[in-house]
Design an enzyme around this catalytic site. Structure first.
Site, PDB file in Angstrom:
ATOM      1  N   SER A 171      -2.333   0.258  -7.071  1.00  0.00           N
ATOM      2  CA  SER A 171      -2.027   0.995  -8.288  1.00  0.00           C
ATOM      3  C   SER A 171      -2.796   2.304  -8.175  1.00  0.00           C
ATOM      4  O   SER A 171      -2.969   2.857  -7.082  1.00  0.00           O
ATOM      5  CB  SER A 171      -2.450   0.168  -9.509  1.00  0.00           C
ATOM      6  OG  SER A 171      -2.257   0.877 -10.706  1.00  0.00           O
ATOM      7  N   TYR A 176       4.805   9.368 -11.829  1.00  0.00           N
ATOM      8  CA  TYR A 176       3.825   8.728 -10.937  1.00  0.00           C
ATOM      9  C   TYR A 176       3.008   7.712 -11.735  1.00  0.00           C
ATOM     10  O   TYR A 176       2.834   6.566 -11.317  1.00  0.00           O
ATOM     11  CB  TYR A 176       2.898   9.775 -10.299  1.00  0.00           C
ATOM     12  CG  TYR A 176       1.868   9.148  -9.361  1.00  0.00           C
ATOM     13  CD1 TYR A 176       2.250   8.522  -8.180  1.00  0.00           C
ATOM     14  CD2 TYR A 176       0.499   9.166  -9.674  1.00  0.00           C
ATOM     15  CE1 TYR A 176       1.305   7.934  -7.330  1.00  0.00           C
ATOM     16  CE2 TYR A 176      -0.443   8.590  -8.820  1.00  0.00           C
ATOM     17  CZ  TYR A 176      -0.034   7.977  -7.640  1.00  0.00           C
ATOM     18  OH  TYR A 176      -0.961   7.377  -6.810  1.00  0.00           O
ATOM     19  N   ASN A 192       0.806  -1.225   0.000  1.00  0.00           N
ATOM     20  CA  ASN A 192       0.000   0.000   0.000  1.00  0.00           C
ATOM     21  C   ASN A 192       0.840   1.276   0.000  1.00  0.00           C
ATOM     22  O   ASN A 192       0.384   2.311  -0.486  1.00  0.00           O
ATOM     23  CB  ASN A 192      -0.907  -0.044   1.247  1.00  0.00           C
ATOM     24  CG  ASN A 192      -1.481   1.293   1.609  1.00  0.00           C
ATOM     25  OD1 ASN A 192      -2.472   1.731   1.024  1.00  0.00           O
ATOM     26  ND2 ASN A 192      -0.858   1.981   2.557  1.00  0.00           N
ATOM     27  N   LYS A 245       2.727   3.617 -11.177  1.00  0.00           N
ATOM     28  CA  LYS A 245       1.450   2.962 -10.871  1.00  0.00           C
ATOM     29  C   LYS A 245       1.092   1.931 -11.957  1.00  0.00           C
ATOM     30  O   LYS A 245       0.424   0.934 -11.672  1.00  0.00           O
ATOM     31  CB  LYS A 245       0.345   4.005 -10.686  1.00  0.00           C
ATOM     32  CG  LYS A 245       0.533   4.827  -9.419  1.00  0.00           C
ATOM     33  CD  LYS A 245       0.225   4.014  -8.171  1.00  0.00           C
ATOM     34  CE  LYS A 245       1.182   4.175  -7.050  1.00  0.00           C
ATOM     35  NZ  LYS A 245       0.866   3.342  -5.868  1.00  0.00           N
TER      36      LYS A 245
HETATM   37  N1  LIG Z   1      -5.234   8.858  -1.844  1.00  0.00           N
HETATM   38  C1  LIG Z   1      -5.599   8.683  -3.106  1.00  0.00           C
HETATM   39  O1  LIG Z   1      -6.433   9.428  -3.646  1.00  0.00           O
HETATM   40  C2  LIG Z   1      -5.009   7.572  -3.917  1.00  0.00           C
HETATM   41  C3  LIG Z   1      -5.445   7.409  -5.240  1.00  0.00           C
HETATM   42  C4  LIG Z   1      -4.906   6.403  -6.014  1.00  0.00           C
HETATM   43  C5  LIG Z   1      -3.947   5.560  -5.465  1.00  0.00           C
HETATM   44  N2  LIG Z   1      -3.531   5.736  -4.183  1.00  0.00           N
HETATM   45  C6  LIG Z   1      -2.485   4.836  -3.662  1.00  0.00           C
HETATM   46  O2  LIG Z   1      -2.850   4.364  -2.389  1.00  0.00           O
HETATM   47  C7  LIG Z   1      -1.674   4.109  -1.604  1.00  0.00           C
HETATM   48  C8  LIG Z   1      -1.830   4.704  -0.219  1.00  0.00           C
HETATM   49  O3  LIG Z   1      -1.916   6.098  -0.371  1.00  0.00           O
HETATM   50  P1  LIG Z   1      -2.461   7.102   0.755  1.00  0.00           P
HETATM   51  O4  LIG Z   1      -3.416   7.968   0.066  1.00  0.00           O
HETATM   52  O5  LIG Z   1      -2.856   6.377   1.973  1.00  0.00           O
HETATM   53  O6  LIG Z   1      -1.125   7.965   1.013  1.00  0.00           O
HETATM   54  P2  LIG Z   1      -0.438   8.494   2.335  1.00  0.00           P
HETATM   55  O7  LIG Z   1      -1.452   8.947   3.321  1.00  0.00           O
HETATM   56  O8  LIG Z   1       0.593   9.485   1.880  1.00  0.00           O
HETATM   57  O9  LIG Z   1       0.290   7.207   2.907  1.00  0.00           O
HETATM   58  C9  LIG Z   1       1.390   6.665   2.243  1.00  0.00           C
HETATM   59  C10 LIG Z   1       2.114   5.680   3.136  1.00  0.00           C
HETATM   60  O10 LIG Z   1       3.288   5.229   2.431  1.00  0.00           O
HETATM   61  C11 LIG Z   1       4.407   5.372   3.302  1.00  0.00           C
HETATM   62  N3  LIG Z   1       5.660   5.560   2.590  1.00  0.00           N
HETATM   63  C12 LIG Z   1       5.988   6.562   1.748  1.00  0.00           C
HETATM   64  N4  LIG Z   1       7.272   6.436   1.371  1.00  0.00           N
HETATM   65  C13 LIG Z   1       7.761   5.327   1.973  1.00  0.00           C
HETATM   66  C14 LIG Z   1       9.027   4.694   2.002  1.00  0.00           C
HETATM   67  N5  LIG Z   1      10.084   5.189   1.357  1.00  0.00           N
HETATM   68  N6  LIG Z   1       9.158   3.576   2.741  1.00  0.00           N
HETATM   69  C15 LIG Z   1       8.134   3.079   3.450  1.00  0.00           C
HETATM   70  N7  LIG Z   1       6.915   3.640   3.494  1.00  0.00           N
HETATM   71  C16 LIG Z   1       6.736   4.764   2.760  1.00  0.00           C
HETATM   72  C17 LIG Z   1       4.069   6.590   4.146  1.00  0.00           C
HETATM   73  O11 LIG Z   1       4.911   6.631   5.266  1.00  0.00           O
HETATM   74  P3  LIG Z   1       5.083   7.992   6.150  1.00  0.00           P
HETATM   75  O12 LIG Z   1       3.879   8.022   7.024  1.00  0.00           O
HETATM   76  O13 LIG Z   1       6.345   7.753   6.882  1.00  0.00           O
HETATM   77  O14 LIG Z   1       5.152   9.125   5.167  1.00  0.00           O
HETATM   78  C18 LIG Z   1       2.609   6.311   4.445  1.00  0.00           C
HETATM   79  O15 LIG Z   1       2.491   5.357   5.475  1.00  0.00           O
HETATM   80  C19 LIG Z   1      -0.495   4.654  -2.420  1.00  0.00           C
HETATM   81  O16 LIG Z   1       0.169   3.589  -3.044  1.00  0.00           O
HETATM   82  C20 LIG Z   1      -1.159   5.555  -3.453  1.00  0.00           C
HETATM   83  O17 LIG Z   1      -0.410   5.651  -4.654  1.00  0.00           O
HETATM   84  C21 LIG Z   1      -4.043   6.703  -3.392  1.00  0.00           C
END
Ligand SMILES: NC(=O)c1ccc[n+]([C@@H]2O[C@H](COP(=O)([O-])OP(=O)(O)OC[C@H]3O[C@@H](n4cnc5c(N)ncnc54)[C@H](OP(=O)(O)O)[C@@H]3O)[C@@H](O)[C@H]2O)c1
Length: 311
Positions: free
Chosen positions: A156, A183, A107, A187
Site C-alpha cells: 500500500s 493513486y 509489490n 493504495k
Molecule cells: N518508492 C516509494 O517511495 C513508495 C512509497 C509508497 C509505496 N510504494 C509502493 O511500493 C511498490 C514498489 O514501488 P517501487 O518504488 O519499487 O516502484 P518502481 O521502481 O517503479 O517499480 C515498480 C515495479 O512495478 C512494475 N509494474 C508496473 N506496472 C506493471 C504492470 N502493468 N504489470 C506488471 N508489473 C508492473 C514495474 O515494472 P517495469 O520495470 O516493467 O516498469 C516495476 O517492476 C509500489 O506498489 C508502490 O506503490 C513505493
C-alpha cells in the site's frame, strides 16, 4: 517482539531466518523495491519467482541477482497487470509449476500516471495496483493454502491518506480524474484487499498484511511532473534507501512475531496504529482497514473480474 525501525534494512530483518524449501512470488521484481525484496528472500534460501511485464528487464534483474550467488534460487514469470488475460495465463503457469507457494509479495505498482485504461477498461492505477493483484492472488490461493502457513503482502502506501476509494465509481467514470486522488484510492484498495483476504483465508493458514515501505527514490516517480517533483523533493523529506524501503515488506513476509496476526498495516518494520490526525501520514487512516468496506471492495472486484472465489 524483535525491535526494528525506520532505518532497519532487509538484511537486518531477515537475519537468522531460513526460507530453505519455501517458494516466494514477488511482483514488480524488475525494479526498485521488488528486486531488493527478491534478493533478500533468496538470500535466506527461498526459491523466488520474480514476476514482471518485460522479459528483457526480468532476464537482467534475475541475472544480476544470480550473479551475487544467493543461497536460494531465482526464477522468472511474465505478467502484465494491465491485462487480466495476462494475469490468468501467468497464474495458470505458476500453478502448474509450483504446487505450494509460501509467500506472495504484491509489490508492482504505478503512481500518478495520466488518465488511461487497462485492457479491460479499468482506470489505470486502480486496474494495475488493485485489480491485477486481486485476480492474481485469488487464482494463486490454492497454492497458498497448500503452502500454509503462508503470507500475502500487499504494498500500500501512506498515499492511501490522500483518498478513500469510491466503490460506486472506482474507475473515475463520473468523478473527474485526478492523478493523486486515483493513486491514493488504489493504495487504499491495496490495504482493504489485505483485510478482505485475511478474513477469507486466515482459517486456512494464509495471513495478509498491508505495507507502507517509506519514501524511496525509485522509478515510481516516472510520471511526476515538475510541480510534483518540487513538492515531493522538499528539503524536510526523509528518504529511505532501497534496502530500508524493502525491509518492511520482507519483515511482513517473514517475521515470526507476525505469525498469528493479519489484516494489519505495517510501516517502519512495525505494526502501525491509527493516524493521530487526518493530516498525519504516519499510521493508517480508518478507511484503509475498514472490514465492511473491504467486503464491498471484494464484491466489486469479483464483479469487475467476472469471477467469484470461494475456498
Ligand atoms: N518508492 C516509494 O517511495 C513508495 C512509497 C509508497 C509505496 N510504494 C509502493 O511500493 C511498490 C514498489 O514501488 P517501487 O518504488 O519499487 O516502484 P518502481 O521502481 O517503479 O517499480 C515498480 C515495479 O512495478 C512494475 N509494474 C508496473 N506496472 C506493471 C504492470 N502493468 N504489470 C506488471 N508489473 C508492473 C514495474 O515494472 P517495469 O520495470 O516493467 O516498469 C516495476 O517492476 C509500489 O506498489 C508502490 O506503490 C513505493
Amino acid at each position: 517482539m524483535a525491535s526494528f525501525g525506520p532505518n532497519s534494512t532487509t538484511s537486518e530483518v531477515i537475519e537468522g531466518i531460513s526460507l530453505a524449501g519455501k517458494t516466494a512470488v514477488v511482483t514488480g521484481a524488475t525494479a526498485g523495491l521488488g528486486i531488493e525484496t527478491s534478493r533478500a528472500l533468496a538470500s535466506a534460501g527461498a526459491r523466488v519467482v520474480m514476476v514482471g511485464r518485460n522479459q528483457e528487464k526480468l532476464r537482467e534483474a534475475a541475472g544480476q541477482l544470480r550473479g551475487i550467488g544467493l543461497a536460494g534460487s531465482l526464477e522468472t514469470a511474465l505478467m502484465d497487470l494491465t491485462d487480466l488475460d495476462s494475469v490468468r495465463t501467468a497464474a495458470q503457469d505458476l500453478l502448474a509449476k509450483y504446487s505450494t507457494i509460501n509467500i506472495l509479495v504484491n509489490n508492482a505498482g504505478i503512481m500518478v500516471c495520466p488518465l488511461g485504461h487497462t485492457k479491460q477498461g479499468f482506470e489505470m492505477q486502480f486496474g494495475t495496483n488493485h485489480m491485477g493483484h486481486f485476480l492474481f492472488t485469488c487464482l494463486l490461493a490454492p497454492a497458498l493454502i497448500a503452502g500454509a502457513p503462508a503470507r500475502v503482502v500487499s504494498l500500500s502506501s501512506s498515499g492511501h491518506h490522500i483518498a478513500d476509494i469510491d466503490l460506486d465509481d472506482p474507475n473515475f467514470e463520473v468523478t473527474e480524474y485526478e492523478k493523486w486522488r486515483a493513486y491514493g484510492a488504489s493504495k487504499t484498495a491495496n490495504a482493504l484487499f489485505a483485510v478482505g483476504l485475511d478474513a477469507r483465508l486466515k482459517s486456512k493458514g494464509v495471513r495478509s498484511y498491508a505495507v507502507h515501505p517509506g519514501v524511496i527514490q525509485t522509478d515510481l516517480g516516472r510520471h511526476m511532473d515538475d510541480e510534483d517533483k518540487a513538492r515531493f523533493n522538499n528539503p524536510g523529506r526523509v528518504f529511505k534507501t532501497i534496502p530500508q524501503g524493502a525491509a518492511t515488506s520482507v519483515w511482513a513476509a517473514t517475521a515470526p512475531d507476525l505469525a498469528d496476526k493479519g489484516a494489519i498495516y505495517l510501516e517502519d518494520c512495525r505494526i502501525a496504529g491509527p493516524a493521530e490526525s487526518p493530516e498525519s501520514r504516519a499510521g493508517y487512516a480508518a478507511h484503509a482497514l475498514d472490514p465492511e468496506k473491504a467486503d464491498r471492495l471484494w464484491q466489486v472486484s469479483e464483479a469487475l473480474a467476472g469471477e467469484k472465489f470461494c475456498w
